[in-house]
Write an enzyme that holds these catalytic residues in place. Structure first.
Site, PDB file in Angstrom:
ATOM      1  N   HIS A 115      36.184  28.309  37.257  1.00 33.90           N
ATOM      2  CA  HIS A 115      36.791  27.015  36.892  1.00 33.90           C
ATOM      3  C   HIS A 115      36.429  25.926  37.911  1.00 33.90           C
ATOM      4  O   HIS A 115      37.290  25.336  38.550  1.00 33.90           O
ATOM      5  CB  HIS A 115      38.320  27.163  36.771  1.00 33.90           C
ATOM      6  CG  HIS A 115      38.726  27.973  35.579  1.00 33.90           C
ATOM      7  ND1 HIS A 115      39.045  29.311  35.657  1.00 33.90           N
ATOM      8  CD2 HIS A 115      38.855  27.633  34.278  1.00 33.90           C
ATOM      9  CE1 HIS A 115      39.351  29.755  34.448  1.00 33.90           C
ATOM     10  NE2 HIS A 115      39.247  28.769  33.595  1.00 33.90           N
ATOM     11  N   LYS A 175      30.950  22.806  37.725  1.00 43.77           N
ATOM     12  CA  LYS A 175      29.905  23.109  36.736  1.00 43.77           C
ATOM     13  C   LYS A 175      30.541  23.462  35.385  1.00 43.77           C
ATOM     14  O   LYS A 175      29.993  23.144  34.331  1.00 43.77           O
ATOM     15  CB  LYS A 175      29.004  24.243  37.224  1.00 43.77           C
ATOM     16  CG  LYS A 175      28.073  23.828  38.358  1.00 43.77           C
ATOM     17  CD  LYS A 175      27.075  24.942  38.656  1.00 43.77           C
ATOM     18  CE  LYS A 175      26.458  24.823  40.039  1.00 43.77           C
ATOM     19  NZ  LYS A 175      25.862  23.520  40.322  1.00 43.77           N
TER      20      LYS A 175
HETATM   21  N1  LIG Z   1      36.393  37.289  27.682  1.00 44.82           N
HETATM   22  C1  LIG Z   1      36.067  35.986  27.725  1.00 44.82           C
HETATM   23  N2  LIG Z   1      37.024  35.069  27.946  1.00 44.82           N
HETATM   24  C2  LIG Z   1      36.650  33.773  27.984  1.00 44.82           C
HETATM   25  C3  LIG Z   1      35.311  33.349  27.832  1.00 44.82           C
HETATM   26  N3  LIG Z   1      35.280  31.997  27.939  1.00 44.82           N
HETATM   27  C4  LIG Z   1      36.549  31.600  28.135  1.00 44.82           C
HETATM   28  N4  LIG Z   1      37.380  32.673  28.163  1.00 44.82           N
HETATM   29  C5  LIG Z   1      38.826  32.686  28.321  1.00 44.82           C
HETATM   30  O1  LIG Z   1      39.316  31.591  27.593  1.00 44.82           O
HETATM   31  C6  LIG Z   1      40.165  30.898  28.454  1.00 44.82           C
HETATM   32  C7  LIG Z   1      40.269  29.437  28.173  1.00 44.82           C
HETATM   33  O2  LIG Z   1      41.244  28.930  29.069  1.00 44.82           O
HETATM   34  P1  LIG Z   1      41.139  29.232  30.638  1.00 44.82           P
HETATM   35  O3  LIG Z   1      40.117  28.316  31.197  1.00 44.82           O
HETATM   36  O4  LIG Z   1      42.488  29.270  31.184  1.00 44.82           O
HETATM   37  O5  LIG Z   1      40.553  30.730  30.761  1.00 44.82           O
HETATM   38  C8  LIG Z   1      39.581  31.080  29.850  1.00 44.82           C
HETATM   39  C9  LIG Z   1      39.220  32.544  29.780  1.00 44.82           C
HETATM   40  O6  LIG Z   1      40.347  33.361  30.019  1.00 44.82           O
HETATM   41  C10 LIG Z   1      34.324  34.348  27.623  1.00 44.82           C
HETATM   42  O7  LIG Z   1      33.126  34.095  27.457  1.00 44.82           O
HETATM   43  N5  LIG Z   1      34.773  35.643  27.594  1.00 44.82           N
HETATM   44 ZN   LIG Z   2      38.185  25.101  31.090  1.00 46.08          ZN
END
Ligand SMILES: Nc1nc2c(ncn2[C@@H]2O[C@@H]3COP(=O)(O)O[C@H]3[C@H]2O)c(=O)[nH]1
Ligand SMILES: [Zn+2]
Length: 322
Positions: A70, A73
């Site tokens: 997080h 990027k």
């Molecule tokens: N398993 C998986 N989880 C994802 C992926 N991209 C986003 N997430 C989940 O989706 C969520 C979106 O909100 P958050 O950013 O809190 O945390 C992110 C991750 O937990 C991915 O490619 N794979």
């Molecule tokens: Zn995000």
């Protein structure tokens, strides 16, 4: 590099969902974000001074943390997917620029000062954020509050030349969009969108609000909808952040979030369910409103990606059995 030095070729590439973030340094990414505000005509429409936009983007950059997933990027990728979708579905011909400004700025700000530990951790560990926001979307509330802290300073307030009424509308919109990125609200928001789809009306504010929430959600989880060589490193970053959290949970004797546990999770196991049950259904519904998304790569590529991860998962299961 200044935004004037960005070639026409790069400007066009920036409008596509296949854009590769890994080729660009953070300083260049800041310029690319500036290009998005320019090429959507926000600078002229909302009378944004260039130095204020640069200061805003710099403050945003400073307030993303150096964590595996997080980070700045990720902020860029989400914003770039939002930008790409806006062009792909020709949203400029369907809704006001002010809504587009809300969507792009929400994407830029949506994970500000993320600590790398999700809401479940915040709540279980009774962190300052959980206490401050009474366990209600602590992170998303925080990201949004930090965004408006940046906008409170005149030198980084890109909305400073707008009338109070417009500022209010933008603030309401950004709050709605950022709070919509809390995945615990996923089904609620998707169901709302499904319910209005048959009668969707771009002139209806409630309908537009739900669309904007869906668009930021799609952008937020869209890594797997990108080319493999862009998506793969993102999964490594995500798992690294997940494992850091579960390690900490074990250390502190807190409940361990199963999909983050390094002893239980593998890449295919993490992706099959996520793509099939979270990402794909979201894209399908968006493609119901914008059929061009179906023919233009997304759904086809995603279907392929689901099959691939399921084959990997199946192999993994077989290995586990022997
Ligand atoms: N398993 C998986 N989880 C994802 C992926 N991209 C986003 N997430 C989940 O989706 C969520 C979106 O909100 P958050 O950013 O809190 O945390 C992110 C991750 O937990 C991915 O490619 N794979
Ligand atoms: Zn995000």
């Amino acid at each position: 590099m200044s935004s004037l030095e960005v070639s026409e070729e790069v400007r066009q590439y920036l409008k596509t969902p296949t854009f590769d973030n890994w080729q660009w340094e953070d300083a260049e990414i800041m310029v690319l974000l500036q290009v998005m505000y320019t090429d959507l005509d926000f600078i002229s429409t909302f009378n944004i001074e260039l130095d204020v936009l640069q200061q805003f983007l710099y403050e945003v950059y400073r307030r993303y943390n150096n964590i595996p997933f997080h980070n700045f990027k990720h902020c860029f990728c989400v914003t770039q997917m939002m930008y790409g979708l806006i062009w792909l579905i020709d949203l400029r011909s369907k809704i006001d620029s002010i809504d587009l400004l809300i969507m792009l700025t929400s994407a830029v700000c949506h994970d500000l000062d993320h600590t790398g530990y999700n809401n479940a951790y915040q709540i279980n560990a009774r962190t300052e954020l959980a206490l401050r926001y009474n366990d209600i979307s602590p992170l998303e509330n925080h990201h949004c509050a930090v965004a408006f802290e940046i906008l409170e300073k005149s030198e980084s307030n890109i909305f400073r030349n707008l009338p109070t009424e417009q500022y209010k509308r933008i603030r309401e919109g950004i709050i709605k969009c950022i709070l919509a990125t809390d995945m615990t609200r996923h089904t609620e928001i998707l169901n709302k969108f499904k319910a209005i789809l048959p009668v969707f009306d771009f002139s209806n504010k409630d309908h537009r609000d739900v669309l904007m929430m869906i668009m930021i959600k799609v952008s937020d989880i869209s890594n797997e909808a990108r080319p493999m060589d862009v998506a793969e490193p993102w999964l490594d970053c995500l798992l690294q952040e997940f494992f850091n959290q579960s390690d900490m949970e074990k250390l502190e004797g807190l409940p361990v979030t199963p999909f983050m546990d390094r002893d239980k999770v593998t890449k295919p196991s993490s992706q099959t369910g996520f793509i099939r049950f979270v990402l794909f259904p979201l894209f399908i519904e968006l493609a119901n409103l914008f059929p061009c998304l179906e023919v233009r790569t997304f759904l086809e590529d995603l279907t392929k990606r689901v099959r691939e991860t399921e084959t990997h998962r199946e192999r993994e299961r077989k290995r586990e059995r022997v």
